[in-house]
Design a protein around this motif. Sequence first.
Motif, PDB file in Angstrom:
ATOM      1  N   ALA A 103       0.816  -1.218   0.000  1.00 38.47           N
ATOM      2  CA  ALA A 103       0.000   0.000   0.000  1.00 38.47           C
ATOM      3  C   ALA A 103       0.850   1.269   0.000  1.00 38.47           C
ATOM      4  O   ALA A 103       0.329   2.364  -0.205  1.00 38.47           O
ATOM      5  CB  ALA A 103      -0.920   0.007   1.219  1.00 38.47           C
ATOM      6  N   ILE A 104       2.154   1.115   0.231  1.00 39.92           N
ATOM      7  CA  ILE A 104       3.045   2.272   0.331  1.00 39.92           C
ATOM      8  C   ILE A 104       3.483   2.727  -1.058  1.00 39.92           C
ATOM      9  O   ILE A 104       3.982   1.936  -1.861  1.00 39.92           O
ATOM     10  CB  ILE A 104       4.283   1.927   1.188  1.00 39.92           C
ATOM     11  N   LEU A 105       3.327   4.026  -1.331  1.00 36.47           N
ATOM     12  CA  LEU A 105       3.845   4.604  -2.561  1.00 36.47           C
ATOM     13  C   LEU A 105       5.316   4.985  -2.390  1.00 36.47           C
ATOM     14  O   LEU A 105       6.164   4.614  -3.200  1.00 36.47           O
ATOM     15  CB  LEU A 105       3.022   5.848  -2.949  1.00 36.47           C
ATOM     16  N   GLU A 106       5.618   5.698  -1.315  1.00 34.81           N
ATOM     17  CA  GLU A 106       6.999   6.095  -1.027  1.00 34.81           C
ATOM     18  C   GLU A 106       7.103   6.507   0.433  1.00 34.81           C
ATOM     19  O   GLU A 106       6.093   6.767   1.102  1.00 34.81           O
ATOM     20  CB  GLU A 106       7.462   7.225  -1.948  1.00 34.81           C
ATOM     21  N   THR A 107       8.337   6.570   0.902  1.00 32.25           N
ATOM     22  CA  THR A 107       8.587   6.989   2.279  1.00 32.25           C
ATOM     23  C   THR A 107       9.739   7.991   2.303  1.00 32.25           C
ATOM     24  O   THR A 107      10.520   8.090   1.355  1.00 32.25           O
ATOM     25  CB  THR A 107       8.958   5.798   3.185  1.00 32.25           C
ATOM     26  N   ALA A 108       9.833   8.700   3.415  1.00 29.39           N
ATOM     27  CA  ALA A 108      10.984   9.561   3.693  1.00 29.39           C
ATOM     28  C   ALA A 108      11.411   9.314   5.131  1.00 29.39           C
ATOM     29  O   ALA A 108      10.576   9.330   6.041  1.00 29.39           O
ATOM     30  CB  ALA A 108      10.635  11.028   3.483  1.00 29.39           C
ATOM     31  N   ALA A 109      12.696   9.068   5.320  1.00 36.22           N
ATOM     32  CA  ALA A 109      13.242   8.825   6.659  1.00 36.22           C
ATOM     33  C   ALA A 109      13.912  10.097   7.158  1.00 36.22           C
ATOM     34  O   ALA A 109      14.779  10.657   6.468  1.00 36.22           O
ATOM     35  CB  ALA A 109      14.236   7.676   6.618  1.00 36.22           C
ATOM     36  N   ILE A 110      13.512  10.524   8.335  1.00 40.13           N
ATOM     37  CA  ILE A 110      14.016  11.787   8.881  1.00 40.13           C
ATOM     38  C   ILE A 110      14.438  11.589  10.322  1.00 40.13           C
ATOM     39  O   ILE A 110      13.739  10.945  11.103  1.00 40.13           O
ATOM     40  CB  ILE A 110      12.926  12.900   8.834  1.00 40.13           C
ATOM     41  N   GLY A 111      15.581  12.135  10.683  1.00 45.62           N
ATOM     42  CA  GLY A 111      16.004  12.164  12.079  1.00 45.62           C
ATOM     43  C   GLY A 111      15.468  13.419  12.736  1.00 45.62           C
ATOM     44  O   GLY A 111      15.817  14.539  12.347  1.00 45.62           O
TER      45      GLY A 111
END
Length: 731
Positions: free
Chosen positions: A641-649
């Motif tokens: 179901a995920i299109l894209e992600t962004a990982a942030i600290g």
Amino acid sequence: MGHAAAAAAAAHVPLGAITVDDLLAAGVAGGAAAELHEAVRRAVGARGGDGDAAAVWGELCRAALRPGVPFAVHRMLYYGCFAGFPSATPPAWTPDPEEAVLTNVGRVLEARGREFLGDKYKDPIASFTDFHKFSIENPEAYWKMVFEEMGITFSVEPSCILRENDAYPGGEWLPGAVLNAAANCLTAKPGRSSDDVAIVWRDEGKDSEPLNFVTLEELRKKVCLVANALDALNLAKGSAIAIDMPMNVNAVVIYLAIVLAGYVVVSIADSFAAPAISMRLKISEAKAIFTQDYILRDDKELPLYSRVVEAKAPMTIVIPVRGSTPIKGMRADDLSWEDFLAKVNHAKADNYTAVEQPAYAFTNILFSSGTTGEPKAIPWTHLTPLKSAADGWCHMDIRRGDVVAWPTNLGWMMGPWLVYASLLNGASMALYNGSLNSSGFAKFVQDAKVTMLGLVPSIARSWKSTDCTAGFDWSTIRCFSSSGEASSVDDYLWLMGRVCYKPVIEYCGGTEIGGGFVAGSLLQPQALSAFSTPAMGCNLFILDNNGNPLPQDSVGTGELALDPTFLGASTTLLNADHHEVYFSGMPEWNGKVLRRHGDEFERTPDGYYRAHGRADDTMNLGGIKVSSIEIERICNRVNDAILETAAIGVPPLGGGPEQLTIAVVFKDQSSQTEDLNQLKLAFNTALKKLNPLFKVSSVVAVPSLPRTASNKVMRRVLRKEFTQQPKHSKI
């Protein structure tokens, strides 16, 4: 109002307005509260007449704030003392002139200050900034002095300290020098003997037993034995040999033996899963690897050798944790520790002639994640240990006979740093084989009489929450040092309070530097979660929005850049273009191209520096630098179901180590039914394959990711938004 609420309400009350009731609410017993209130009143009266808040705070630290006083009181008095202070960086510690002259730098300045600085020299505290400037402008005199202080020996002396050379962006250091960094660790420094302690250690679970000691002579013999055994493997000199072990005596011996014998260490953290181990072995072309059968923590056996086997490692030398216990699943071509050492002719085992090498010969390959999926392979040379040890000598004031503890691992730069910063300065290193989050480690610090304790901020936070250090005497500690991630003011105020307010020397650098570019000093006031000076011998710059350096010593925030004239800094990468990574597109200053670092920094009006995280798409998780792309590549595959992600600290409210937040864009925005909590669990399970220490703190659903005109994700926009107050669905 409950005790906790009352204490919080009084936290920022000016010192003179704090009442006995406030102290009672903060947890101080009746009679003691009255006595403490009287001590506060005296401190204000004795030192507060001139409005010097730092002097009042110093008086309170000396007269009233003992480790047994509830931390709520420490916090109340600190914030009360500096209520209305005109700066965001009030000094939590101020140097004492009598103690300043006893530091390494103070002692040298008292003896040679006028030689170095002329009539400008006043005293170590007043003249420290001038001395820092001297270290940059006069590298010949400064570094010659440091090498003499540390007792560094060369088999061939350098023709000079630094000379211009187009092959080296900042110039060529120690041209013509031939030396061996490990050999320098194994010789007694002036004023020390071979019978002095080089390593003090203890195993978890044996906390009531006597400490274990390894003298310098015993260490030398152990290293020579392993060096001889390495030669018996018939590997070509210069071959890469990996270490994937906890930071214990055997690991230190193996590390020094590899360097002594002219091979190259490949550093692999013992927390890595098989794919990460395999990648590092391939990049470095390692010919052999040392490991243990497992790691023992809290009576649990965590597999290690099996991970190395899964990584399809080359010839492996395996050390059994429980002595002669047979190693399960041993491959035919692998060697037990006993069989490896048996290859040596024991008549010659105690001696080994060091392989002396040019200063730029490789000694160690370490890894640092960049903005691609593959970690950068960074070679250390025989110069890099000199930088590590010099930082320890100057900034952490590591003296001969000191005891230095810094819980770490040889897979990260602070492992080799600890080896060199302690042994090259004639100090002992303190190693605890076990969990840090226990009273066992706190007792070890007490029993070993540690004088400098290094840590990452998350350790301090854990100690504060569990109070596992309570009741132990840490009075031998002269200073702490902190590196690896952003620290929290309250956590480090608590830490300083455990030792009657000795300073925390903040330290920031990088694997490719071998040490720090910005730090603290025992000759300057130290503010919490701030740096008081560029590192000795280092010039740093803050770039404006156009990428140009701001005038030096001016107030501002921006990406940080370094003067390339920097002892020990990397000059090549094994798997990337060094110039492209560190110099391409950077501005010039005084005819030299500045070196990229990638952190965003602020210089405050009162001259301190504060770190604001990465300026690029990397983050710092538990002291480990990792690219967002590495994490996103894994998270994107977790759910269809995920299109894209962004990982942030994202730094927590109140400061402290970055916490991993995953922003998720779903394919179907109109029918979003995904359970974010279940998604967080799935992300954490998947990320264990990258590193079991990585943990997602929160998942945020967003309609889209902010992008530049060239379609690059603007993670800094998300970081800023999530740091302030997330408005989206979040778990």
